[in-house]
Design a protein around this motif. Structure first.
Motif, short mmCIF file in Angstrom:
data_model
loop_
_atom_site.label_atom_id
_atom_site.label_comp_id
_atom_site.label_asym_id
_atom_site.label_seq_id
_atom_site.Cartn_x
_atom_site.Cartn_y
_atom_site.Cartn_z
N PHE A 69 0.87 -1.18 0.00
CA PHE A 69 0.00 0.00 0.00
C PHE A 69 0.90 1.23 0.00
O PHE A 69 1.54 1.55 1.01
N ARG A 70 0.96 1.94 -1.11
CA ARG A 70 1.83 3.10 -1.17
C ARG A 70 1.36 4.09 -2.22
O ARG A 70 0.74 3.73 -3.23
N ASN A 71 1.65 5.35 -1.95
CA ASN A 71 1.41 6.45 -2.88
C ASN A 71 -0.06 6.60 -3.28
O ASN A 71 -0.36 7.11 -4.37
N ASN A 72 -0.98 6.17 -2.43
CA ASN A 72 -2.40 6.39 -2.70
C ASN A 72 -2.86 7.70 -2.09
O ASN A 72 -2.35 8.15 -1.06
N ARG A 73 -3.85 8.30 -2.72
CA ARG A 73 -4.48 9.53 -2.21
C ARG A 73 -5.92 9.18 -1.84
O ARG A 73 -6.68 8.70 -2.68
N ILE A 74 -6.26 9.44 -0.59
CA ILE A 74 -7.55 9.01 -0.04
C ILE A 74 -8.25 10.24 0.51
O ILE A 74 -7.90 10.75 1.58
N TYR A 75 -9.24 10.73 -0.24
CA TYR A 75 -9.84 12.04 0.05
C TYR A 75 -11.36 11.93 0.19
O TYR A 75 -12.01 11.11 -0.46
N TYR A 76 -11.90 12.79 1.03
CA TYR A 76 -13.34 13.05 1.11
C TYR A 76 -14.18 11.79 1.30
O TYR A 76 -15.21 11.61 0.66
N SER A 77 -13.75 10.91 2.20
CA SER A 77 -14.58 9.76 2.55
C SER A 77 -15.66 10.23 3.52
O SER A 77 -15.36 10.76 4.59
N GLY A 78 -16.94 10.05 3.14
CA GLY A 78 -18.04 10.48 4.00
C GLY A 78 -18.44 11.91 3.72
O GLY A 78 -17.62 12.77 3.38
#
Length: 339
Positions: A52-61
Motif C-alpha cells: 500500500f503506497r502512494n495512494n491519495r484518499i480524500y473526502y470519505s463520508g
C-alpha cells in the motif's frame, strides 16, 4: 466502498498503489470507506510498505459531525482506511511512498485488530480524528525510524477537544511512537484541532519510546498534548516524547518552539497507576534493559502535567524536563495522588 479485501491474506500480496506518486490510486468521495481490510490474519505475511503506497484518499463520508456516532463506541461512516478484525496487517511504509489522507471523517480506523502496523501516512483535515484504535491489542502506530513516521496535521474538531490526531479507546498494549503530531513551525496552522493523543479506558499502552529519538513530537495542537481519561486508563507509560517543543528536531533553527494550547499532559476521570517519564524497558545491544526516557514538556499554554481531581493514585512523574509552561510545571488537584 472503494476497495474491500476480505478473509484471504494472500490478496494483500497485490500492489495497491505504485512505486511513484504518479502511479498511486485516487480514492475519493466514498460514503462508507475508501479501503476496507476485513477479517484478515496476515501475521507474518505482509512486508510493510510494499503493498500500500502512494495512494491519495480524500473526502470519505459527507456527514456533519453531529450525524456521526461517538467513534470510541462504533465505527463511523466516512473512514479513509478501515482495518476491521485484522491480525498482523501492515499499512504503509516510508514517507517517500506515503499514503496521503485529507478531508475524511476519520483517516484510519483500527477496529478489534491485533498486531497491526500503521506507518508512513500523511493525514490532514480529518473531521473527527486522524487515527482511531478501538479495542485493539498490541498494534503499532508509527514506524521504526523517522522516515516511517506518521505525520498528522489539522485533524479533529475544536468543539470536542478529545478529538484530534490519535485516539486509543479500549484495548491493551498498543504502541504510539515516532509520530509527528501537529506542527514544528510556529508560523504554520498545522496543529490538530483537539488533543494530540487521547487515551480513553485503555491500559498498558506505551506513548513514546524507550529511545528518545523514537518518541512522538506533539506540538501546536489546540487541545492537550496527551490526554488520559477513564478508570481503565491505567498502567500506561508516557516516555521519550517532545510535547510543546521541537528542540531535538530543530536545535539550531532559532525558531520559537510551538506549544500546545492546553496542558502538555492531562490525566483525569479516575485514571490510576500511570507512568510519565522514568525508566522504560528497551532493547539495548540485543538484550532487554532499563533505559531512563524522560519527556521534554515545554511552552504549553496550560500546565506541563495536570493531574485533575478525579484522577486516582499511583501516578509517577519522573526524570522529565518540564519548563516554560504558562501554568505550573506539575499541577495535582483535589484527591489525586502523584509521586
Amino acid at each position: 466502498v472503494g476497495l474491500k479485501i476480505v478473509n484471504d491474506p494472500r490478496s494483500l500480496m497485490n500492489q495497491i498503489g505504485g512505486a511513484e506518486k504518479a502511479l498511486g490510486n485516487l480514492f475519493e468521495g466514498n460514503t462508507e470507506a475508501s479501503i476496507v481490510l476485513e477479517n484478515i490474519d496476515a501475521d507474518g505475511v505482509v512486508v510493510p510498505g510494499e503493498h500500500f503506497r502512494n495512494n491519495r484518499i480524500y473526502y470519505s463520508g459527507v456527514h456533519a459531525r453531529n450525524e456521526l456516532p461517538d467513534v470510541r463506541d462504533a465505527v463511523p461512516k466516512g473512514v479513509g482506511v478501515l482495518l476491521d478484525e485484522c491480525i498482523g496487517v501492515a499499512f504503509g511504509g516510508g514517507q517517500e511512498n506515503a499514503n496521503e489522507f485529507a478531508f475524511n471523517n476519520v483517516g484510519i480506523y483500527l477496529n478489534n485488530s491485533v498486531g497491526c502496523v500503521i506507518q508512513g501516512a500523511r493525514i490532514d483535515e480529518s473531521l473527527v480524528a486522524g487515527i482511531v484504535c478501538r479495542n485493539g491489542f498490541k498494534n503499532q502506530i508509527g514506524g521504526a525510524d523517522r522516515e516511517s513516521a506518521n505525520i498528522l496535521t489539522r485533524n479533529g474538531n475544536i468543539s470536542i477537544l478529545r478529538e484530534g490526531a490519535v485516539m486509543i479507546a479500549g484495548g491493551e498494549g498498543n504502541l504510539v511512537g515516532n509520530n509527528i503530531i501537529g506542527s514544528r513551525d510556529p508560523q504554520s496552522n498545522g496543529g490538530n484541532r483537539g488533543d494530540g493523543i487521547y487515551v480513553f479506558n485503555s491500559l498498558g499502552n506505551t506513548i513514546g519510546h524507550g529511545a528518545r529519538s523514537l518518541g512522538n513530537l506533539i506540538s501546536k495542537n489546540q487541545g492537550n498534548g496527551i490526554h488520559l481519561e477513564g478508570a481503565e486508563a491505567r498502567l500506561n507509560i508516557i516516555a521519550g516524547n517532545e510535547i510543546g517543543t521541537t528542540a531535538r528536531f530543530d536545535p539550531d533553527s532559532g525558531k520559537e518552539h510551538p506549544g500546545n494550547e492546553g496542558d502538555g499532559i492531562r490525566l483525569e476521570a479516575e485514571v490510576t497507576s500511570n507512568q510519565i517519564g522514568g525508566s522504560v524497558e528497551d532493547i539495548v545491544n540485543g538484550a532487554v534493559a532499563e533505559r531512563v526516557s524522560p519527556n521534554e514538556i515545554a511552552n504549553n499554554k496550560g500546565a506541563g502535567v495536570s493531574v485533575l481531581g478525579g484522577a486516582g493514585s499511583g501516578i509517577s512523574i519522573l526524570h522529565n524536563g518540564i519548563y516554560n509552561n504558562s501554568r505550573s510545571g506539575i499541577e495535582v488537584a483535589g484527591s489525586a495522588a502523584a509521586s
